[in-house]
Write a protein that holds these residues in place. Structure first.
Motif, PDB file in Angstrom:
ATOM      1  N   ALA A 173      -2.872  -1.311  -2.776  1.00  0.00           N
ATOM      2  CA  ALA A 173      -3.777  -0.340  -2.168  1.00  0.00           C
ATOM      3  C   ALA A 173      -3.109   1.027  -2.074  1.00  0.00           C
ATOM      4  N   VAL A 174      -3.951   2.038  -1.912  1.00  0.00           N
ATOM      5  CA  VAL A 174      -3.489   3.420  -1.774  1.00  0.00           C
ATOM      6  C   VAL A 174      -4.242   4.069  -0.633  1.00  0.00           C
ATOM      7  N   GLY A 175      -3.505   4.738   0.267  1.00  0.00           N
ATOM      8  CA  GLY A 175      -4.133   5.456   1.368  1.00  0.00           C
ATOM      9  C   GLY A 175      -3.770   6.922   1.350  1.00  0.00           C
ATOM     10  N   ALA A 193       0.859  -1.184   0.000  1.00  0.00           N
ATOM     11  CA  ALA A 193       0.000   0.000   0.000  1.00  0.00           C
ATOM     12  C   ALA A 193       0.892   1.229   0.000  1.00  0.00           C
ATOM     13  N   VAL A 194       0.544   2.205  -0.785  1.00  0.00           N
ATOM     14  CA  VAL A 194       1.211   3.502  -0.791  1.00  0.00           C
ATOM     15  C   VAL A 194       0.419   4.439   0.106  1.00  0.00           C
ATOM     16  N   LEU A 195       1.099   5.069   1.055  1.00  0.00           N
ATOM     17  CA  LEU A 195       0.468   6.065   1.918  1.00  0.00           C
ATOM     18  C   LEU A 195       1.013   7.440   1.540  1.00  0.00           C
ATOM     19  N   GLY A 196       0.139   8.267   0.991  1.00  0.00           N
ATOM     20  CA  GLY A 196       0.553   9.581   0.528  1.00  0.00           C
ATOM     21  C   GLY A 196       0.730   9.589  -0.974  1.00  0.00           C
ATOM     22  N   PRO A 197      -0.321   9.814  -1.749  1.00  0.00           N
ATOM     23  CA  PRO A 197      -0.248   9.713  -3.207  1.00  0.00           C
ATOM     24  C   PRO A 197       0.304  10.968  -3.868  1.00  0.00           C
ATOM     25  N   SER A 233       5.649   9.087  -4.499  1.00  0.00           N
ATOM     26  CA  SER A 233       4.925   7.818  -4.504  1.00  0.00           C
ATOM     27  C   SER A 233       4.668   7.328  -5.923  1.00  0.00           C
ATOM     28  N   ARG A 234       4.449   8.241  -6.846  1.00  0.00           N
ATOM     29  CA  ARG A 234       4.305   7.840  -8.252  1.00  0.00           C
ATOM     30  C   ARG A 234       5.588   7.155  -8.734  1.00  0.00           C
ATOM     31  N   ASP A 235       6.725   7.725  -8.380  1.00  0.00           N
ATOM     32  CA  ASP A 235       7.992   7.123  -8.785  1.00  0.00           C
ATOM     33  C   ASP A 235       8.184   5.758  -8.122  1.00  0.00           C
ATOM     34  N   PHE A 236       7.751   5.633  -6.872  1.00  0.00           N
ATOM     35  CA  PHE A 236       7.859   4.342  -6.206  1.00  0.00           C
ATOM     36  C   PHE A 236       6.998   3.293  -6.913  1.00  0.00           C
ATOM     37  N   VAL A 237       5.796   3.663  -7.301  1.00  0.00           N
ATOM     38  CA  VAL A 237       4.903   2.724  -7.982  1.00  0.00           C
ATOM     39  C   VAL A 237       5.515   2.275  -9.308  1.00  0.00           C
ATOM     40  N   VAL A 238       6.133   3.199 -10.025  1.00  0.00           N
ATOM     41  CA  VAL A 238       6.816   2.834 -11.272  1.00  0.00           C
ATOM     42  C   VAL A 238       7.936   1.845 -10.974  1.00  0.00           C
TER      43      VAL A 238
END
Length: 331
Positions: A34-36, A9-13, A17-22
């Protein structure tokens, strides 16, 4: 190695966080689940954009049984509260650097990780990959002898003098945002060289305040026999070439593009000894995937720490950051 995929889950979109998701897409052991956010609609928009199955408020995401680990990508001042809540909810935590603006808050996080027996990792992406491994090997006293000096800087011109970087209320300023990078590298090298990192000798601090935060700052810190000269800025571009000096053999090692990027680790060392110069090229990794996988492995193996960024290094960095920033803000 085979293991169940870590459901993240990413906390803080936000942007980091975008770079982490990539990066997570390139990981071996993790997937975005998930995203919080403090704003449920914002979390839902981010989740839809990146293909996460679930979204909600922080409390809603932390209460889910189908979340194994969280990445915290909020402003610095929110890190400690979210990390502690996530650890108490039974999640492994990868927290964007710095773990918190003060040593006292970092100690609270680590005490909670110890009590809950959940892994915690401060997300210094520069600690992972062949480049980082090679630096540790050099510092440990390989072919060039003992490391004596490290010099490194991280600085850029933010352009504007407004927003998060210039807001004292959210831990703005250069020291916390990017000064932590050369400091963390200095700590890593000193530890690899067998020097103490828990009792730094402060030789000088300098800073210039901009809108109540440290716009630029320098520090000279001793870790045993290793001296570190550090510089940072959010109001001017600084060189990204760092240097290691091995006095015994009069060898310096230049590290061009020492911080790499959020998609590739650094790859080049330049060894200079007298008139000889040798360029060493190393394989690159996706650094944000590498740190995520390191936490996944710790979780799978029942470890609380990751060897590339152990808690002793997080404590050491927090100690110097706290004191450096206090000196800067004192004027």
């Amino acid at each position: 190695m085979t293991q169940a995929q870590t459901r993240w889950a990413v906390l803080g979109p936000g942007w980091i966080s975008r770079d982490f998701v990539v990066g997570l897409r390139a990981s071996q052991y993790g997937m975005l689940h998930a995203v919080g956010s403090s704003s449920a609609p914002r979390a839902a928009a981010f989740a839809a954009e990146h293909g996460a199955e679930a979204s909600g408020t922080y409390d809603e995401i932390l209460a889910r049984d189908d979340v194994d680990a969280v990445y915290i990508g909020t402003v610095h001042t929110a890190h400690a509260d979210l990390a502690i809540r996530a650890l108490e909810a039974g999640k492994a935590v990868l927290c964007e650097k710095p773990a918190s603006p003060t040593l006292a808050e970092v100690e609270r996080i680590l005490a909670t990780a110890e009590r809950t027996q959940r892994p915690f990792l401060e997300a210094f992406k520069t600690r992972f990959g062949p480049f980082a491994d090679a630096l540790r090997e050099l510092a440990a006293g390989g072919e060039f002898g003992g490391l004596e000096h490290f010099g490194g800087a991280f600085g850029f011109d933010a352009g504007t003098r407004e927003g998060r970087l210039f807001d004292p209320a959210v831990g703005g300023g250069a020291i916390l945002d990017v000064g932590c990078y050369p400091l963390a590298l200095a700590i890593d090298l000193a530890a690899a060289a067998g020097q103490p990192i828990d009792a730094p000798e402060y030789r000088s601090f300098q800073a210039e305040l901009v809108n109540g935060v440290d716009g630029w700052a320098t520090a000279e810190v001793g870790f045993g026999t290793v001296t570190a000269e550090l510089a940072t800025s959010v109001v001017e571009e600084l060189s990204d070439v760092a240097m290691l000096w091995f006095g015994e053999t009069e060898t310096d090692v230049l590290l061009p593009n020492v911080w790499g990027s959020r998609t590739e680790s650094p790859s080049t060392l330049i060894v200079r000894r007298g008139t000889d110069e040798r360029v060493v090229e190393l394989p690159v990794v996706q650094p944000m995937a590498a740190e995520a996988d390191a936490l996944s492995l710790a979780l799978a193996e029942g470890r609380l720490e990751v060897p590339e960024m152990p808690w002793a290094h997080t404590r050491a960095a927090a100690r110097v950051l706290t004191d450096w920033r206090a000196a800067a803000l004192a004027g």
